[in-house]
Design a protein around this motif. Sequence first.
Motif: not given
Length: 330
Positions: A29-39
């Motif tokens: 899982l890789t998604f964006e949140s407030e300009g950060h890539t979270l995994k």
Amino acid sequence: MKKLILTFLTLFLLLAPRLWASEMDTIPLTFESEGHTLKGRLLLPKNRTGKVPVILFFVGSGGNSSYATDYRNFLQFFLKSPLENEPVSFLFFDKRGVGESEGKWQNTDFLQRALDGKNAALHIKDHPDIDAERIYVVGHSQGGWIVQICLSEYPELFAGGISMAGPTFDVKKQLINDYQSAFICNKDLAPEKALKKAKRRVNRDLTIISLFPLQENWKQLKVIRKFDPKEYLLNVKKPLLLLFAENDRLVNPEWSLEHLRELYPNGFPDNFTYHIAAGENHSFKTSPFCFKGAWSDLKFSENTRDVMADWIKNEIGNVQEAGIRSKTAN
């Protein structure tokens, strides 16, 4: 030799169904949140025949809190194992600055953590195997606060949740709670004397931290020190299970219930359920209040595990039945 082989075969036949039932498809899982890539990972049951509900988990505080390391055994015991025969999926991701996720956890406030959860849910809700009407949030400790925020701020996205040892009072009082317990257990102070000393210590520390946040934990505390869950708890309309532990040194269950009674003087709303786990600590392990032995000697509570599993199965079933009735009516 034959006896040994027969014993092995017997054990294999007994354990094989359990092992097969626990198999899951793991999707990175890789998604964006407030300009950060979270995994993180999305775990789907292999035996799924249609869309399945998903449980999104929030870890606790600190830079070592990861679903893949510190919380690995916790998640296996309280979520994955008891629900292995259920058509349920799991969504785990590392918070900002932990594991492979970008950002800095120490600079992230609780609303941002909740927003990260929202963005994780939005990322997977249109997946062909996910039932977007049954996305649940579960969080432990600090993660319990995040659950309360998510249910309050994003009711259109989350169907319900479980706050595990998440305080219903503010951060400052939680710090006082922590210090008081330490003075009781380490200094043998009486509760009232320990409370007075704890209040003085917290006032001093918060002043120092606000001026000189030198350590990562202090930087985080400076960011979250004024948080109070009051407005969020008052706004929660979705089903919420509040789990507390009798011997929790960080979150006093009586203090938590006292705050809830102040918020709801006429009685708790019907969508709230609470459970106090007898003889258990902050991690829901069977333990005395002032346990001083090896943490690894303690065992997770089967009782709390069953309370959680029953609540989840019941809520998932209720939402599914409501959806079926709605489609039938239309």
